[in-house]
Design a protein around this motif. Structure first.
Motif, PDB file in Angstrom:
ATOM      1  N   VAL A 114       0.832  -1.203   0.000  1.00  0.00           N
ATOM      2  CA  VAL A 114       0.000   0.000   0.000  1.00  0.00           C
ATOM      3  C   VAL A 114       0.862   1.248   0.000  1.00  0.00           C
ATOM      4  N   MET A 115       1.975   1.201   0.739  1.00  0.00           N
ATOM      5  CA  MET A 115       2.849   2.370   0.836  1.00  0.00           C
ATOM      6  C   MET A 115       3.606   2.656  -0.455  1.00  0.00           C
ATOM      7  N   LEU A 116       3.528   1.733  -1.403  1.00  0.00           N
ATOM      8  CA  LEU A 116       4.079   2.065  -2.716  1.00  0.00           C
ATOM      9  C   LEU A 116       3.338   3.251  -3.329  1.00  0.00           C
ATOM     10  N   PHE A 117       2.008   3.358  -3.048  1.00  0.00           N
ATOM     11  CA  PHE A 117       1.174   4.393  -3.659  1.00  0.00           C
ATOM     12  C   PHE A 117       0.634   5.398  -2.639  1.00  0.00           C
ATOM     13  N   ARG A 118       0.373   4.950  -1.415  1.00  0.00           N
ATOM     14  CA  ARG A 118      -0.283   5.809  -0.433  1.00  0.00           C
ATOM     15  C   ARG A 118       0.710   6.256   0.628  1.00  0.00           C
ATOM     16  N   PRO A 119       0.482   7.424   1.160  1.00  0.00           N
ATOM     17  CA  PRO A 119      -0.478   8.427   0.699  1.00  0.00           C
ATOM     18  C   PRO A 119       0.015   9.125  -0.570  1.00  0.00           C
ATOM     19  N   TYR A 120      -0.924   9.764  -1.302  1.00  0.00           N
ATOM     20  CA  TYR A 120      -0.560  10.456  -2.534  1.00  0.00           C
ATOM     21  C   TYR A 120       0.220  11.741  -2.255  1.00  0.00           C
TER      22      TYR A 120
END
Length: 377
Positions: free
Chosen positions: A27-33
């Motif tokens: 998830v941390m690959l993308f979030r947060p933006y």
């Protein structure tokens, strides 16, 4: 029973921790933006990896596509592949058949392209092209005799017909002399002959009689024109004149006729062919019907092969001008982060899920080992 429950609990805890750790990492690959701040200080690991490295990712993707994926060599192999050429040729045939099925005339096609007054403009264009073509041709042959540029089959045909032309001319002269108009013309010639001889001529005319003399002259002239020797002499005369004409340079013929008049004649013929032959108002499909088989079976494949060969020869310059690296980079940078996340997940969703499951499996194994060690101790 308590020991077994403890061991199972350790496995469950390890699996949960391992799975959640990998899930959070994904998830941390993308979030947060966007970066998050607490008390004015940015929280670590915000924004996510891909949002943070978005520009670098775009540049690297651009380089990868331009240097390893869409390369000039790969495009050239595709363009020169026989299967691809056959496919393009087949598509060309299909498009051409569909276009011809509309039964459009050349005039309608030119009007649809937005050409104003197409017939007149095409006539002037054809006249100009014909005039320039004639001048280029005449420049090369102007000082050479006609026999050098006249097609051999034309010369052979004309020379074979000279004898027939001699008979034709003799027959036409004989027919004219035997007519009433020819008889009057002959009588006038005889009368002028005697008048030019003065008083003696007048006396001879009275003695011989003009009417009887004309009749006798008609008979003798007829014999002369029917005689084989006369016709052979006329054929030799025509052949000699023909050879003189063949030795005449084109420049002399132009001077005789007038070079400007020759150019005007060429322009007029070309303009008349366009405006008066009627082909502008006939369907294009009808005009090319005699050549349709050759067009579809030979010309379309040849044109396709030539176009692809020329295109493959310029592929490096085209790829350089297109700037594929910049196109990919700009395209990736223009994506919203949500859209970019959807693209990556649509490609690697299964693999990312497997990473989560692998984390749970490894965590469970670690928990099992830890539980076993705890029970042993």
């Amino acid at each position: 029973m308590g020991s077994f429950a403890y061991w199972v609990l350790m496995i469950a805890i390890g699996a949960f921790i391992g799975g959640m750790t990998n899930f959070i990492a994904i998830v941390m690959l993308f979030r947060p933006y966007e970066p998050l701040y607490v008390l004015g200080r940015r929280l670590p690991f915000t924004p996510g990896l891909i949002p943070k490295r978005r520009r670098e990712l775009a540049e690297q993707l651009g380089k990868t596509v331009a240097e390893h994926l869409v390369t000039p060599e790969g495009l050239r192999r595709k363009l020169t592949a026989p299967a691809f050429a056959a496919e393009v040729a087949e598509q060309g045939r299909t498009w051409l058949k569909r276009w011809l099925s509309r039964q459009e005339t050349p005039l309608q096609w030119l009007e649809r392209l937005g050409v104003p007054s197409p017939a007149e403009r095409l006539g002037e264009w054809a006249a100009g092209q014909a005039d320039r073509a004639y001048e280029r041709w005449a420049e090369a042959w102007r000082r050479r005799p006609i026999r050098d540029w006249l097609p051999p089959e034309w010369k052979e045909t004309m020379e074979a017909r000279l004898e027939g032309l001699a008979h034709y001319l003799a027959d036409r002269v004989l027919e004219y002399m035997q007519s009433e108009e020819g008889k009057q013309q002959l009588a006038g010639m005889i009368r002028r002959f005697f008048q030019e001889r003065g008083m003696m001529g007048g006396v001879l005319q009275m003695l011989l009689g003009n009417v009887q003399l004309v009749d006798k002259a008609q008979v003798e002239l007829g014999k002369f024109l029917r005689h084989a020797g006369t016709r052979e002499a006329l054929a030799r005369l025509l052949f000699a004149e023909w050879n003189k004409w063949m030795d005449t340079p084109l420049e002399a013929v132009e001077e005789m006729i007038g070079r400007q008049r020759v150019h005007e004649a060429v322009r007029t013929v070309a303009r008349r062919f366009v405006l008066e032959s009627g082909w502008l108002h006939r369907p294009i499909a009808e005009l090319i019907a005699p050549y349709e088989q050759r067009l579809f079976q030979q010309l379309v494949p040849q044109a396709t092969e030539t176009a692809l060969r020329l295109l493959s020869g310029q592929i490096e310059a085209m790829v350089a001008r297109l700037g594929l690296e910049d196109i990919v980079r700009e395209q990736v940078e223009s994506f919203s982060l949500r859209r970019l996340e959807e693209i990556v997940l649509s490609i690697a969703r299964r693999e990312l899920s497997m990473i989560t499951y692998l984390g749970a499996l490894l965590g469970g194994l670690i928990g099992a080992v830890q539980g076993a060690i705890g029970l042993w101790l």
